[in-house]
Design a protein around this motif. Structure first.
Motif, PDB file in Angstrom:
ATOM      1  N   UNK A  27       0.539  -1.163   0.285  1.00 25.79           N
ATOM      2  CA  UNK A  27      -0.125  -0.140   0.022  1.00 25.79           C
ATOM      3  C   UNK A  27       1.114   1.285   0.662  1.00 25.79           C
ATOM      4  N   UNK A  28       1.812   1.321   0.795  1.00 26.62           N
ATOM      5  CA  UNK A  28       2.694   2.431   0.500  1.00 26.62           C
ATOM      6  C   UNK A  28       3.619   2.528  -0.608  1.00 26.62           C
ATOM      7  N   UNK A  29       3.755   1.116  -0.894  1.00 29.07           N
ATOM      8  CA  UNK A  29       4.798   1.966  -2.263  1.00 29.07           C
ATOM      9  C   UNK A  29       3.560   1.931  -3.809  1.00 29.07           C
ATOM     10  N   UNK A  30       2.491   1.523  -3.220  1.00 26.32           N
ATOM     11  CA  UNK A  30       1.773   2.171  -4.248  1.00 26.32           C
ATOM     12  C   UNK A  30       1.731   3.190  -4.222  1.00 26.32           C
ATOM     13  N   UNK A  31       1.463   4.286  -3.423  1.00 28.08           N
ATOM     14  CA  UNK A  31       1.411   6.021  -3.626  1.00 28.08           C
ATOM     15  C   UNK A  31       2.829   6.097  -4.055  1.00 28.08           C
ATOM     16  N   UNK A  32       3.902   5.357  -3.994  1.00 33.84           N
ATOM     17  CA  UNK A  32       4.649   6.463  -4.855  1.00 33.84           C
ATOM     18  C   UNK A  32       4.880   5.680  -6.272  1.00 33.84           C
ATOM     19  N   UNK A  33       4.687   4.751  -6.469  1.00 41.87           N
ATOM     20  CA  UNK A  33       4.635   4.170  -8.250  1.00 41.87           C
ATOM     21  C   UNK A  33       3.240   3.590  -8.470  1.00 41.87           C
ATOM     22  N   UNK A  34       2.115   3.612  -8.461  1.00 41.03           N
ATOM     23  CA  UNK A  34       0.554   3.738  -8.578  1.00 41.03           C
ATOM     24  C   UNK A  34       0.592   2.518  -9.647  1.00 41.03           C
ATOM     25  N   UNK A  35      -0.594   1.922  -9.217  1.00 40.06           N
ATOM     26  CA  UNK A  35      -1.013   1.146 -10.285  1.00 40.06           C
ATOM     27  C   UNK A  35       0.203   0.033 -10.555  1.00 40.06           C
ATOM     28  N   UNK A  36       1.167  -0.108  -9.658  1.00 44.36           N
ATOM     29  CA  UNK A  36       2.257  -1.318 -10.462  1.00 44.36           C
ATOM     30  C   UNK A  36       2.656  -2.497  -8.907  1.00 44.36           C
ATOM     31  N   UNK A  37       2.157  -3.563  -9.222  1.00 36.85           N
ATOM     32  CA  UNK A  37       2.092  -4.396  -8.667  1.00 36.85           C
ATOM     33  C   UNK A  37       4.075  -4.924  -8.047  1.00 36.85           C
ATOM     34  N   UNK A  38       4.488  -3.713  -7.404  1.00 38.50           N
ATOM     35  CA  UNK A  38       6.281  -3.791  -7.255  1.00 38.50           C
ATOM     36  C   UNK A  38       6.664  -5.666  -6.451  1.00 38.50           C
ATOM     37  N   UNK A  39       5.854  -5.725  -5.538  1.00 40.07           N
ATOM     38  CA  UNK A  39       6.103  -6.687  -5.485  1.00 40.07           C
ATOM     39  C   UNK A  39       4.996  -8.330  -5.738  1.00 40.07           C
ATOM     40  N   UNK A  40       5.693  -8.947  -5.824  1.00 37.38           N
ATOM     41  CA  UNK A  40       4.832 -10.529  -6.690  1.00 37.38           C
ATOM     42  C   UNK A  40       4.568 -11.144  -5.543  1.00 37.38           C
ATOM     43  N   UNK A  41       3.551 -12.078  -5.373  1.00 37.22           N
ATOM     44  CA  UNK A  41       3.923 -13.330  -4.332  1.00 37.22           C
ATOM     45  C   UNK A  41       3.376 -14.586  -5.556  1.00 37.22           C
ATOM     46  N   UNK A  42       4.374 -15.040  -5.027  1.00 32.49           N
ATOM     47  CA  UNK A  42       4.774 -16.281  -6.085  1.00 32.49           C
ATOM     48  C   UNK A  42       4.217 -17.862  -5.132  1.00 32.49           C
ATOM     49  N   UNK A  43       3.117 -18.702  -5.603  1.00 31.68           N
ATOM     50  CA  UNK A  43       2.506 -19.616  -4.630  1.00 31.68           C
ATOM     51  C   UNK A  43       2.955 -19.981  -3.887  1.00 31.68           C
ATOM     52  N   UNK A  44       3.483 -20.633  -2.514  1.00 26.21           N
ATOM     53  CA  UNK A  44       3.772 -21.784  -1.894  1.00 26.21           C
ATOM     54  C   UNK A  44       5.396 -21.233  -2.293  1.00 26.21           C
ATOM     55  N   UNK A  45       5.731 -20.225  -2.260  1.00 24.73           N
ATOM     56  CA  UNK A  45       7.069 -20.290  -2.754  1.00 24.73           C
ATOM     57  C   UNK A  45       7.546 -19.285  -1.591  1.00 24.73           C
ATOM     58  N   UNK A  46       7.153 -18.175  -2.498  1.00 23.33           N
ATOM     59  CA  UNK A  46       7.194 -16.206  -1.247  1.00 23.33           C
ATOM     60  C   UNK A  46       7.001 -15.151  -1.716  1.00 23.33           C
ATOM     61  N   UNK A  47       7.891 -14.310  -1.970  1.00 19.04           N
ATOM     62  CA  UNK A  47       7.861 -13.077  -2.711  1.00 19.04           C
ATOM     63  C   UNK A  47       9.303 -12.379  -3.935  1.00 19.04           C
ATOM     64  N   UNK A  48       8.316 -12.139  -4.544  1.00 17.98           N
ATOM     65  CA  UNK A  48       9.666 -11.363  -5.976  1.00 17.98           C
ATOM     66  C   UNK A  48       9.492  -9.687  -5.802  1.00 17.98           C
ATOM     67  N   UNK A  49      10.997  -8.857  -5.460  1.00 19.46           N
ATOM     68  CA  UNK A  49      10.295  -7.679  -6.204  1.00 19.46           C
ATOM     69  C   UNK A  49      10.802  -7.604  -7.546  1.00 19.46           C
ATOM     70  N   UNK A  50      10.222  -7.279  -7.767  1.00 13.20           N
ATOM     71  CA  UNK A  50      10.249  -6.870  -9.870  1.00 13.20           C
ATOM     72  C   UNK A  50      10.558  -5.492  -9.778  1.00 13.20           C
ATOM     73  N   UNK A  51      11.720  -5.306 -10.092  1.00 19.80           N
ATOM     74  CA  UNK A  51      12.220  -3.970 -10.396  1.00 19.80           C
ATOM     75  C   UNK A  51      12.484  -3.697 -11.619  1.00 19.80           C
ATOM     76  N   UNK A  52      11.657  -3.993 -12.801  1.00 20.58           N
ATOM     77  CA  UNK A  52      11.123  -4.063 -14.113  1.00 20.58           C
ATOM     78  C   UNK A  52      10.084  -2.910 -13.906  1.00 20.58           C
ATOM     79  N   UNK A  53       9.461  -3.433 -12.663  1.00 19.56           N
ATOM     80  CA  UNK A  53       7.728  -2.304 -13.302  1.00 19.56           C
ATOM     81  C   UNK A  53       7.703  -1.211 -12.646  1.00 19.56           C
ATOM     82  N   UNK A  54       9.670  -0.566 -12.529  1.00 19.15           N
ATOM     83  CA  UNK A  54       9.975   0.802 -11.448  1.00 19.15           C
ATOM     84  C   UNK A  54      10.208   1.279 -13.262  1.00 19.15           C
ATOM     85  N   UNK A  55      10.028   0.931 -13.621  1.00 22.44           N
ATOM     86  CA  UNK A  55      10.232   1.621 -15.892  1.00 22.44           C
ATOM     87  C   UNK A  55       9.253   1.541 -16.700  1.00 22.44           C
ATOM     88  N   UNK A  56       8.007   1.298 -15.901  1.00 27.49           N
ATOM     89  CA  UNK A  56       6.471   0.852 -16.739  1.00 27.49           C
ATOM     90  C   UNK A  56       6.033   2.348 -17.009  1.00 27.49           C
TER      91      UNK A  56
END
Length: 229
Positions: free
Chosen positions: A200-229
């Motif tokens: 929610x806090x990151x969405x205020x800096x980069x709206x409409x972008x999912x920067x932290x993705x959920x990987x079912x059964x594995x964990x999370x990852x930070x999608x740095x490529x989304x910053x340039x969208x």
């Protein structure tokens, strides 16, 4: 100044051979045989890389790697005679930079250290894009362009851990160990709750972008490529 390499090995002959080969290759090599001495040495001397034997008196290699990763991203090469897959996967899960199985040649270890350092140097030379998040540990905030968001200590450590491994899946167990080094018992839902608030806090800096993705059964990852969208 010669790059400083720490060799953590409790076999004196092997440690001496590795240090000799490293010195001959232009490194400033130091060795330690007791796992209890490693953390203080790394914090004080800040080596360019560490070779870390798994089986050690005092703290073992996996515990040491876990503790090192709480304050440093220094390249760590795990060395062990334990070649079964569980140990290999655990070493990588704790974010070792390489895993070398005994027996090995000292020349091979030196070559792998050079490869890891070269890869690190290449990454450091890549200029950061203007859209990169900047983490400010002293103020516990994250900035993007002219905006910033204040984070809790837990949110900051969570984001720092994910951003240190952009595009790579970080397991919930590793996030728990990073956020709660005292090893308190927390559930996956606790991590999920922190991630939800951080998103929610990151969405205020980069709206409409999912920067932290959920990987079912594995964990999370930070999608740095989304910053340039």
């Amino acid at each position: 100044m010669k790059p400083k390499i720490l060799v953590v090995e409790d076999e004196p002959t092997l440690a001496e051979v590795l240090c000799d080969y490293l010195a001959a290759s232009g490194f400033d090599a130091h060795s330690l045989a007791d796992g209890n001495q490693v953390i203080a040495w790394v914090q004080q001397h800040q080596p360019a890389a560490v070779t870390l034997d798994v089986m050690l008196p005092g703290k073992d290699g996996f515990q040491l790697l876990k503790e090192i990763r709480q304050f440093s991203q220094v390249p760590v090469l795990m060395i062990s005679a334990r070649v079964d897959e569980i140990d290999r996967l655990l070493g990588l899960e704790l974010h070792a930079d390489d895993y070398i199985c005994k027996p090995f040649s000292a020349r091979e270890v030196v070559a792998r250290i050079k490869t890891v350092l070269r890869r690190q140097q290449q990454m450091a030379e890549i200029p950061a894009p203007a859209t990169t998040f900047i983490l400010d540990r002293e103020r516990l905030c994250v900035r993007l362009r002219e905006q910033e968001q204040t984070l809790t200590q837990v949110e900051f450590e969570l984001l720092a851990c994910l951003m240190a491994r952009p595009g790579r899946i970080v397991s919930r167990s590793h996030l728990m160990d990073t956020i709660y080094p005292d090893r308190r018992i927390v559930s996956d839902r606790t991590i999920d709750s922190h991630v939800k608030k951080l998103r929610k806090k990151l969405a205020l800096l980069q709206p409409e972008t999912e920067l932290i993705g959920s990987i079912y059964g594995a964990g999370y990852k930070f999608d740095d490529s989304a910053l340039s969208r």
